[in-house]
Scaffold this motif. Structure first.
Motif, PDB file in Angstrom:
ATOM      1  N   VAL A 196      33.454 -26.240  -1.282  1.00 41.85           N
ATOM      2  CA  VAL A 196      34.621 -25.350  -1.414  1.00 41.85           C
ATOM      3  C   VAL A 196      34.515 -24.537  -2.705  1.00 41.85           C
ATOM      4  O   VAL A 196      34.782 -23.322  -2.706  1.00 41.85           O
ATOM      5  N   MET A 197      34.091 -25.170  -3.786  1.00 44.91           N
ATOM      6  CA  MET A 197      33.934 -24.456  -5.057  1.00 44.91           C
ATOM      7  C   MET A 197      32.858 -23.387  -4.931  1.00 44.91           C
ATOM      8  O   MET A 197      33.040 -22.252  -5.380  1.00 44.91           O
ATOM      9  N   ARG A 198      31.759 -23.735  -4.299  1.00 46.93           N
ATOM     10  CA  ARG A 198      30.657 -22.781  -4.148  1.00 46.93           C
ATOM     11  C   ARG A 198      31.063 -21.602  -3.248  1.00 46.93           C
ATOM     12  O   ARG A 198      30.681 -20.465  -3.496  1.00 46.93           O
ATOM     13  N   ARG A 199      31.871 -21.890  -2.228  1.00 45.79           N
ATOM     14  CA  ARG A 199      32.374 -20.811  -1.359  1.00 45.79           C
ATOM     15  C   ARG A 199      33.311 -19.892  -2.135  1.00 45.79           C
ATOM     16  O   ARG A 199      33.279 -18.669  -1.972  1.00 45.79           O
TER      17      ARG A 199
ATOM     18  N   TRP B  93      33.231 -19.305  -5.394  1.00 45.66           N
ATOM     19  CA  TRP B  93      32.391 -18.492  -6.286  1.00 45.66           C
ATOM     20  C   TRP B  93      31.781 -17.316  -5.531  1.00 45.66           C
ATOM     21  O   TRP B  93      31.734 -16.194  -6.047  1.00 45.66           O
ATOM     22  N   GLU B  94      31.295 -17.550  -4.334  1.00 49.09           N
ATOM     23  CA  GLU B  94      30.718 -16.484  -3.519  1.00 49.09           C
ATOM     24  C   GLU B  94      31.770 -15.410  -3.244  1.00 49.09           C
ATOM     25  O   GLU B  94      31.492 -14.212  -3.330  1.00 49.09           O
ATOM     26  N   TYR B  95      32.978 -15.831  -2.935  1.00 53.42           N
ATOM     27  CA  TYR B  95      34.092 -14.927  -2.643  1.00 53.42           C
ATOM     28  C   TYR B  95      34.472 -14.088  -3.866  1.00 53.42           C
ATOM     29  O   TYR B  95      34.833 -12.918  -3.730  1.00 53.42           O
ATOM     30  N   MET B  96      34.372 -14.661  -5.059  1.00 54.40           N
ATOM     31  CA  MET B  96      34.790 -13.976  -6.282  1.00 54.40           C
ATOM     32  C   MET B  96      33.667 -13.206  -6.973  1.00 54.40           C
ATOM     33  O   MET B  96      33.919 -12.426  -7.895  1.00 54.40           O
ATOM     34  N   ALA B  97      32.437 -13.387  -6.558  1.00 56.82           N
ATOM     35  CA  ALA B  97      31.275 -12.848  -7.278  1.00 56.82           C
ATOM     36  C   ALA B  97      31.279 -11.327  -7.411  1.00 56.82           C
ATOM     37  O   ALA B  97      30.735 -10.798  -8.383  1.00 56.82           O
ATOM     38  N   ASP B  98      31.888 -10.626  -6.486  1.00 56.68           N
ATOM     39  CA  ASP B  98      31.889  -9.165  -6.583  1.00 56.68           C
ATOM     40  C   ASP B  98      32.840  -8.646  -7.674  1.00 56.68           C
ATOM     41  O   ASP B  98      32.782  -7.473  -8.034  1.00 56.68           O
ATOM     42  N   LEU B  99      33.671  -9.522  -8.228  1.00 61.23           N
ATOM     43  CA  LEU B  99      34.654  -9.105  -9.231  1.00 61.23           C
ATOM     44  C   LEU B  99      34.283  -9.485 -10.661  1.00 61.23           C
ATOM     45  O   LEU B  99      34.912  -9.002 -11.600  1.00 61.23           O
TER      46      LEU B  99
ATOM     47  N   GLU C 136      31.292 -11.221 -13.748  1.00 64.75           N
ATOM     48  CA  GLU C 136      29.926 -11.491 -14.172  1.00 64.75           C
ATOM     49  C   GLU C 136      29.595 -12.913 -13.732  1.00 64.75           C
ATOM     50  O   GLU C 136      30.352 -13.843 -14.017  1.00 64.75           O
ATOM     51  N   VAL C 137      28.477 -13.072 -13.006  1.00 61.85           N
ATOM     52  CA  VAL C 137      28.112 -14.375 -12.455  1.00 61.85           C
ATOM     53  C   VAL C 137      26.628 -14.674 -12.697  1.00 61.85           C
ATOM     54  O   VAL C 137      25.832 -13.774 -12.933  1.00 61.85           O
ATOM     55  N   HIS C 138      26.303 -15.953 -12.577  1.00 57.61           N
ATOM     56  CA  HIS C 138      24.921 -16.420 -12.619  1.00 57.61           C
ATOM     57  C   HIS C 138      24.292 -16.223 -11.238  1.00 57.61           C
ATOM     58  O   HIS C 138      25.013 -15.945 -10.266  1.00 57.61           O
ATOM     59  N   PRO C 139      22.969 -16.401 -11.108  1.00 54.89           N
ATOM     60  CA  PRO C 139      22.329 -16.251  -9.793  1.00 54.89           C
ATOM     61  C   PRO C 139      22.928 -17.146  -8.700  1.00 54.89           C
ATOM     62  O   PRO C 139      22.935 -16.765  -7.530  1.00 54.89           O
ATOM     63  N   ASP C 140      23.483 -18.323  -9.074  1.00 60.01           N
ATOM     64  CA  ASP C 140      24.100 -19.201  -8.069  1.00 60.01           C
ATOM     65  C   ASP C 140      25.550 -18.811  -7.773  1.00 60.01           C
ATOM     66  O   ASP C 140      26.250 -19.504  -7.060  1.00 60.01           O
ATOM     67  N   LYS C 141      25.995 -17.688  -8.316  1.00 60.13           N
ATOM     68  CA  LYS C 141      27.338 -17.108  -8.144  1.00 60.13           C
ATOM     69  C   LYS C 141      28.411 -17.786  -8.994  1.00 60.13           C
ATOM     70  O   LYS C 141      29.578 -17.414  -8.921  1.00 60.13           O
ATOM     71  N   SER C 142      28.063 -18.790  -9.784  1.00 60.74           N
ATOM     72  CA  SER C 142      29.046 -19.396 -10.682  1.00 60.74           C
ATOM     73  C   SER C 142      29.378 -18.393 -11.782  1.00 60.74           C
ATOM     74  O   SER C 142      28.521 -17.617 -12.214  1.00 60.74           O
ATOM     75  N   PRO C 143      30.634 -18.380 -12.241  1.00 62.63           N
ATOM     76  CA  PRO C 143      31.016 -17.423 -13.277  1.00 62.63           C
ATOM     77  C   PRO C 143      30.277 -17.673 -14.585  1.00 62.63           C
ATOM     78  O   PRO C 143      30.021 -18.825 -14.952  1.00 62.63           O
ATOM     79  N   VAL C 144      29.941 -16.609 -15.264  1.00 60.72           N
ATOM     80  CA  VAL C 144      29.417 -16.727 -16.625  1.00 60.72           C
ATOM     81  C   VAL C 144      30.599 -17.133 -17.497  1.00 60.72           C
ATOM     82  O   VAL C 144      31.619 -16.446 -17.516  1.00 60.72           O
ATOM     83  N   GLU C 145      30.483 -18.270 -18.157  1.00 63.20           N
ATOM     84  CA  GLU C 145      31.580 -18.795 -18.974  1.00 63.20           C
ATOM     85  C   GLU C 145      31.143 -18.905 -20.421  1.00 63.20           C
ATOM     86  O   GLU C 145      29.985 -19.193 -20.708  1.00 63.20           O
ATOM     87  N   GLY C 146      32.095 -18.683 -21.314  1.00 63.28           N
ATOM     88  CA  GLY C 146      31.887 -18.916 -22.734  1.00 63.28           C
ATOM     89  C   GLY C 146      32.854 -20.000 -23.180  1.00 63.28           C
ATOM     90  O   GLY C 146      34.065 -19.842 -23.041  1.00 63.28           O
ATOM     91  N   GLU C 147      32.317 -21.110 -23.645  1.00 63.36           N
ATOM     92  CA  GLU C 147      33.178 -22.209 -24.103  1.00 63.36           C
ATOM     93  C   GLU C 147      33.878 -21.810 -25.400  1.00 63.36           C
ATOM     94  O   GLU C 147      33.286 -21.156 -26.261  1.00 63.36           O
ATOM     95  N   LEU C 148      35.124 -22.207 -25.522  1.00 66.87           N
ATOM     96  CA  LEU C 148      35.913 -21.941 -26.722  1.00 66.87           C
ATOM     97  C   LEU C 148      36.192 -23.253 -27.443  1.00 66.87           C
ATOM     98  O   LEU C 148      36.434 -24.279 -26.807  1.00 66.87           O
ATOM     99  N   GLU C 149      36.152 -23.200 -28.752  1.00 68.06           N
ATOM    100  CA  GLU C 149      36.435 -24.373 -29.566  1.00 68.06           C
ATOM    101  C   GLU C 149      37.922 -24.399 -29.900  1.00 68.06           C
ATOM    102  O   GLU C 149      38.478 -23.403 -30.392  1.00 68.06           O
ATOM    103  N   LEU C 150      38.576 -25.517 -29.637  1.00 69.87           N
ATOM    104  CA  LEU C 150      39.979 -25.673 -29.956  1.00 69.87           C
ATOM    105  C   LEU C 150      40.146 -25.721 -31.481  1.00 69.87           C
ATOM    106  O   LEU C 150      39.544 -26.545 -32.152  1.00 69.87           O
ATOM    107  N   MET C 151      40.934 -24.812 -32.014  1.00 75.62           N
ATOM    108  CA  MET C 151      41.166 -24.726 -33.450  1.00 75.62           C
ATOM    109  C   MET C 151      42.550 -25.224 -33.837  1.00 75.62           C
ATOM    110  O   MET C 151      42.753 -25.660 -34.958  1.00 75.62           O
ATOM    111  N   PHE C 152      43.509 -25.145 -32.910  1.00 82.06           N
ATOM    112  CA  PHE C 152      44.877 -25.558 -33.205  1.00 82.06           C
ATOM    113  C   PHE C 152      45.599 -25.807 -31.907  1.00 82.06           C
ATOM    114  O   PHE C 152      45.392 -25.073 -30.928  1.00 82.06           O
TER     115      PHE C 152
END
Length: 104
Positions: A72-75, A77-83, A85-101
């Motif tokens: 279901v998650m992979r489906r 990602w495929e559905y959202m990939a046209d909107l 930035e994604v990796h070749p497997d269609k997973s979103p390109v993510e940037g981890e954020l460090e909790l500061m407060f």
């Protein structure tokens, strides 16, 4: 409970369609996210940069790899990939954020 923040990136002109698709979130995806240990999930957009900022509350049972492998998650990602930035497997390109407060 752990809090996770991360960024994703929308393609230009896709914010309204991104919102529309999330407003009609598949019930099976919502159930999967909850069953995976995500008890609260919010996504914000900075329209100037098309950057999405997401915050999740994660329970101790949260297993990101199991979620990544779920059909279901992979489906979704495929559905959202046209909107987004994604990796070749269609997973979103993510940037981890460090909790500061955090004020609870």
């Amino acid at each position: 409970m752990r809090v996770r923040g991360f960024t994703m990136k929308l393609k230009p002109g896709c914010a309204e369609e991104y919102r529309r698709r999330h407003d009609a979130l598949w019930p099976e995806l919502a159930a999967l996210l909850r069953e995976s240990g995500i008890s609260d999930y919010a996504i914000f957009v900075d329209r100037g940069s098309n950057t999405l900022f997401a915050v999740q509350k994660l329970g101790p049972e949260f297993d990101p790899e199991a979620l990544r492998r779920h059909p279901v998650m992979r489906r979704w990602w495929e559905y959202m990939a046209d909107l987004m930035e994604v990796h070749p497997d269609k997973s979103p390109v993510e940037g981890e954020l460090e909790l500061m407060f955090h004020l609870a």
